[in-house]
Write a protein that holds these residues in place. Sequence first.
Motif, PDB file in Angstrom:
ATOM      1  N   GLY A 170       0.806  -1.213   0.000  1.00  0.00           N
ATOM      2  CA  GLY A 170       0.000   0.000   0.000  1.00  0.00           C
ATOM      3  C   GLY A 170       0.838   1.261   0.000  1.00  0.00           C
ATOM      4  O   GLY A 170       2.058   1.235   0.169  1.00  0.00           O
ATOM      5  N   ALA A 171       0.185   2.412  -0.214  1.00  0.00           N
ATOM      6  CA  ALA A 171       0.859   3.705  -0.191  1.00  0.00           C
ATOM      7  C   ALA A 171       1.326   4.021   1.232  1.00  0.00           C
ATOM      8  O   ALA A 171       0.751   3.514   2.206  1.00  0.00           O
ATOM      9  N   PRO A 172       2.357   4.855   1.370  1.00  0.00           N
ATOM     10  CA  PRO A 172       2.912   5.126   2.703  1.00  0.00           C
ATOM     11  C   PRO A 172       2.002   5.962   3.590  1.00  0.00           C
ATOM     12  O   PRO A 172       1.127   6.690   3.112  1.00  0.00           O
ATOM     13  N   THR A 173       2.253   5.847   4.873  1.00  0.00           N
ATOM     14  CA  THR A 173       1.582   6.652   5.893  1.00  0.00           C
ATOM     15  C   THR A 173       2.631   7.490   6.600  1.00  0.00           C
ATOM     16  O   THR A 173       3.698   6.993   6.957  1.00  0.00           O
ATOM     17  N   TYR A 174       2.332   8.777   6.805  1.00  0.00           N
ATOM     18  CA  TYR A 174       3.252   9.682   7.502  1.00  0.00           C
ATOM     19  C   TYR A 174       2.564  10.174   8.769  1.00  0.00           C
ATOM     20  O   TYR A 174       1.529  10.828   8.711  1.00  0.00           O
ATOM     21  N   LEU A 175       3.162   9.845   9.913  1.00  0.00           N
ATOM     22  CA  LEU A 175       2.578  10.189  11.213  1.00  0.00           C
ATOM     23  C   LEU A 175       3.337  11.367  11.822  1.00  0.00           C
ATOM     24  O   LEU A 175       4.570  11.368  11.854  1.00  0.00           O
ATOM     25  N   TYR A 176       2.595  12.381  12.285  1.00  0.00           N
ATOM     26  CA  TYR A 176       3.270  13.553  12.852  1.00  0.00           C
ATOM     27  C   TYR A 176       2.730  13.910  14.230  1.00  0.00           C
ATOM     28  O   TYR A 176       1.645  13.499  14.645  1.00  0.00           O
ATOM     29  N   MET A 177       3.530  14.700  14.922  1.00  0.00           N
ATOM     30  CA  MET A 177       3.161  15.296  16.207  1.00  0.00           C
ATOM     31  C   MET A 177       3.547  16.768  16.139  1.00  0.00           C
ATOM     32  O   MET A 177       4.718  17.089  15.917  1.00  0.00           O
ATOM     33  N   PHE A 178       2.581  17.662  16.282  1.00  0.00           N
ATOM     34  CA  PHE A 178       2.887  19.089  16.299  1.00  0.00           C
ATOM     35  C   PHE A 178       3.177  19.467  17.744  1.00  0.00           C
ATOM     36  O   PHE A 178       2.275  19.604  18.568  1.00  0.00           O
ATOM     37  N   SER A 179       4.461  19.622  18.064  1.00  0.00           N
ATOM     38  CA  SER A 179       4.876  19.808  19.460  1.00  0.00           C
ATOM     39  C   SER A 179       5.280  21.237  19.800  1.00  0.00           C
ATOM     40  O   SER A 179       5.583  21.533  20.966  1.00  0.00           O
ATOM     41  N   TRP A 180       5.287  22.124  18.796  1.00  0.00           N
ATOM     42  CA  TRP A 180       5.675  23.527  19.042  1.00  0.00           C
ATOM     43  C   TRP A 180       4.756  24.158  20.083  1.00  0.00           C
ATOM     44  O   TRP A 180       3.540  24.010  20.029  1.00  0.00           O
ATOM     45  N   GLN A 181       5.348  24.841  21.047  1.00  0.00           N
ATOM     46  CA  GLN A 181       4.598  25.419  22.157  1.00  0.00           C
ATOM     47  C   GLN A 181       4.300  26.898  21.925  1.00  0.00           C
ATOM     48  O   GLN A 181       5.203  27.704  21.725  1.00  0.00           O
ATOM     49  N   SER A 182       3.035  27.249  21.977  1.00  0.00           N
ATOM     50  CA  SER A 182       2.644  28.643  21.797  1.00  0.00           C
ATOM     51  C   SER A 182       3.129  29.492  22.975  1.00  0.00           C
ATOM     52  O   SER A 182       2.984  29.103  24.131  1.00  0.00           O
ATOM     53  N   PRO A 183       3.680  30.693  22.702  1.00  0.00           N
ATOM     54  CA  PRO A 183       4.161  31.542  23.786  1.00  0.00           C
ATOM     55  C   PRO A 183       3.077  32.429  24.406  1.00  0.00           C
ATOM     56  O   PRO A 183       3.312  33.047  25.440  1.00  0.00           O
ATOM     57  N   VAL A 184       1.903  32.494  23.792  1.00  0.00           N
ATOM     58  CA  VAL A 184       0.874  33.416  24.273  1.00  0.00           C
ATOM     59  C   VAL A 184       0.297  32.933  25.596  1.00  0.00           C
ATOM     60  O   VAL A 184       0.403  31.750  25.953  1.00  0.00           O
ATOM     61  N   LEU A 185      -0.304  33.863  26.343  1.00  0.00           N
ATOM     62  CA  LEU A 185      -0.886  33.579  27.663  1.00  0.00           C
ATOM     63  C   LEU A 185       0.127  32.887  28.570  1.00  0.00           C
ATOM     64  O   LEU A 185      -0.173  31.907  29.264  1.00  0.00           O
ATOM     65  N   ASP A 186       1.360  33.415  28.522  1.00  0.00           N
ATOM     66  CA  ASP A 186       2.456  32.897  29.347  1.00  0.00           C
ATOM     67  C   ASP A 186       2.726  31.412  29.108  1.00  0.00           C
ATOM     68  O   ASP A 186       3.151  30.682  30.010  1.00  0.00           O
ATOM     69  N   GLY A 187       2.453  30.962  27.889  1.00  0.00           N
ATOM     70  CA  GLY A 187       2.743  29.581  27.537  1.00  0.00           C
ATOM     71  C   GLY A 187       1.722  28.579  28.019  1.00  0.00           C
ATOM     72  O   GLY A 187       1.932  27.367  27.879  1.00  0.00           O
ATOM     73  N   SER A 188       0.606  29.036  28.573  1.00  0.00           N
ATOM     74  CA  SER A 188      -0.370  28.103  29.155  1.00  0.00           C
ATOM     75  C   SER A 188      -1.106  27.281  28.101  1.00  0.00           C
ATOM     76  O   SER A 188      -1.630  26.201  28.406  1.00  0.00           O
ATOM     77  N   LEU A 189      -1.149  27.750  26.845  1.00  0.00           N
ATOM     78  CA  LEU A 189      -1.826  26.994  25.792  1.00  0.00           C
ATOM     79  C   LEU A 189      -1.039  25.760  25.374  1.00  0.00           C
ATOM     80  O   LEU A 189      -1.596  24.779  24.919  1.00  0.00           O
ATOM     81  N   LYS A 190       0.295  25.870  25.468  1.00  0.00           N
ATOM     82  CA  LYS A 190       1.198  24.787  25.043  1.00  0.00           C
ATOM     83  C   LYS A 190       0.992  24.510  23.547  1.00  0.00           C
ATOM     84  O   LYS A 190       1.041  25.422  22.740  1.00  0.00           O
ATOM     85  N   ALA A 191       0.751  23.249  23.176  1.00  0.00           N
ATOM     86  CA  ALA A 191       0.477  22.910  21.773  1.00  0.00           C
ATOM     87  C   ALA A 191      -0.942  22.348  21.713  1.00  0.00           C
ATOM     88  O   ALA A 191      -1.147  21.132  21.691  1.00  0.00           O
ATOM     89  N   PRO A 192      -1.956  23.216  21.705  1.00  0.00           N
ATOM     90  CA  PRO A 192      -3.337  22.764  21.851  1.00  0.00           C
ATOM     91  C   PRO A 192      -3.955  22.264  20.555  1.00  0.00           C
ATOM     92  O   PRO A 192      -3.386  22.396  19.467  1.00  0.00           O
ATOM     93  N   HIS A 193      -5.131  21.720  20.693  1.00  0.00           N
ATOM     94  CA  HIS A 193      -5.911  21.197  19.573  1.00  0.00           C
ATOM     95  C   HIS A 193      -6.042  22.248  18.462  1.00  0.00           C
ATOM     96  O   HIS A 193      -6.375  23.397  18.722  1.00  0.00           O
ATOM     97  N   CYS A 194      -5.736  21.848  17.243  1.00  0.00           N
ATOM     98  CA  CYS A 194      -5.915  22.656  16.028  1.00  0.00           C
ATOM     99  C   CYS A 194      -4.855  23.728  15.816  1.00  0.00           C
ATOM    100  O   CYS A 194      -4.933  24.467  14.827  1.00  0.00           O
ATOM    101  N   ILE A 195      -3.854  23.853  16.685  1.00  0.00           N
ATOM    102  CA  ILE A 195      -2.907  24.943  16.507  1.00  0.00           C
ATOM    103  C   ILE A 195      -2.115  24.808  15.216  1.00  0.00           C
ATOM    104  O   ILE A 195      -1.648  25.798  14.646  1.00  0.00           O
ATOM    105  N   GLU A 196      -1.977  23.602  14.690  1.00  0.00           N
ATOM    106  CA  GLU A 196      -1.181  23.435  13.477  1.00  0.00           C
ATOM    107  C   GLU A 196      -1.882  23.948  12.231  1.00  0.00           C
ATOM    108  O   GLU A 196      -1.249  24.113  11.177  1.00  0.00           O
TER     109      GLU A 196
END
Length: 279
Positions: A170-196
């Motif tokens: 079969g065709a390949p699968t590429y799995l990712y993790m968006f781990s970049w941490q947002s700096p806003v709100l003193d970093g409390s958001l971290k890498a939240p849902h949909c930020i990518e």
Amino acid sequence: DTTVTRLIGLAILEELGLNEEQVDSLQKIPYEVLYNAGTAAKNKILRKLREEGIAAARLEWAPSIDGDVMPYQLGSPEGVAISKDIPLMIGTTKNEVAAAMGNSLKPDATMNDIKEILTRTHGNKTDDFVLAVQKDHPNLTNPKELLDIDVIFRPIAVHIANSKSKLTGGAPTYLYMFSWQSPVLDGSLKAPHCIEIGFAFNNIAVNREFTGDSKETYALADLVSKTWTRFAATGNPNGAGSPEWQGYTKENGLTMFFDNPCKVVAHYDKTLMDFLSIN
């Protein structure tokens, strides 16, 4: 699947003190009462599935198999087989709903406080969950960080990636993790849902309250958007500016981490995925 759907339906009736012959009575029950019964029933069935070792991260209301409009689940072997020759890129954000959970805690929350919350999801396997997380994330120092671990979306993504990568030829699968941490709100958001999403469309200039607008942020948006575009155009996300991203298999466990810098990690959270019975 249909069996789980029926189990939830029966559990709702049980919560309301009704039998199967009284199902029409649901139409007369106040919304709040029905909602609370539905939530209790979903949690009850979720615990039951996990106790039986069945992969289940979360149960929500969704279309069910009816043999006509929906002949099988999208993640079933039959559903996956339809797209055998189509490349797949799938992933999640590192912290997903962590901010919503962590921000409701008192600043001096103890391990016991955290475990009390985790028990709602993991029941008598809470200690096993903590040990699995600690093995995969040995640098965690604050008990609150246990709530950062995504047990909803990441397990589903891994399960789908495993299912598709099993298809011979079969065709390949590429799995990712968006781990970049947002700096806003003193970093409390971290890498939240949909930020990518803003990065994928390279439009963070209109999303600054969510991502900030540093030079590094724009650089990552440029890289991520080019990766998405290459994949959409060719089925291969690889290109200049990012590390080589090989197709995922259960054996290699490769996950691309989108961050500054980006990196590819093998078997990032295998212990936790095994605990959650993701195969």
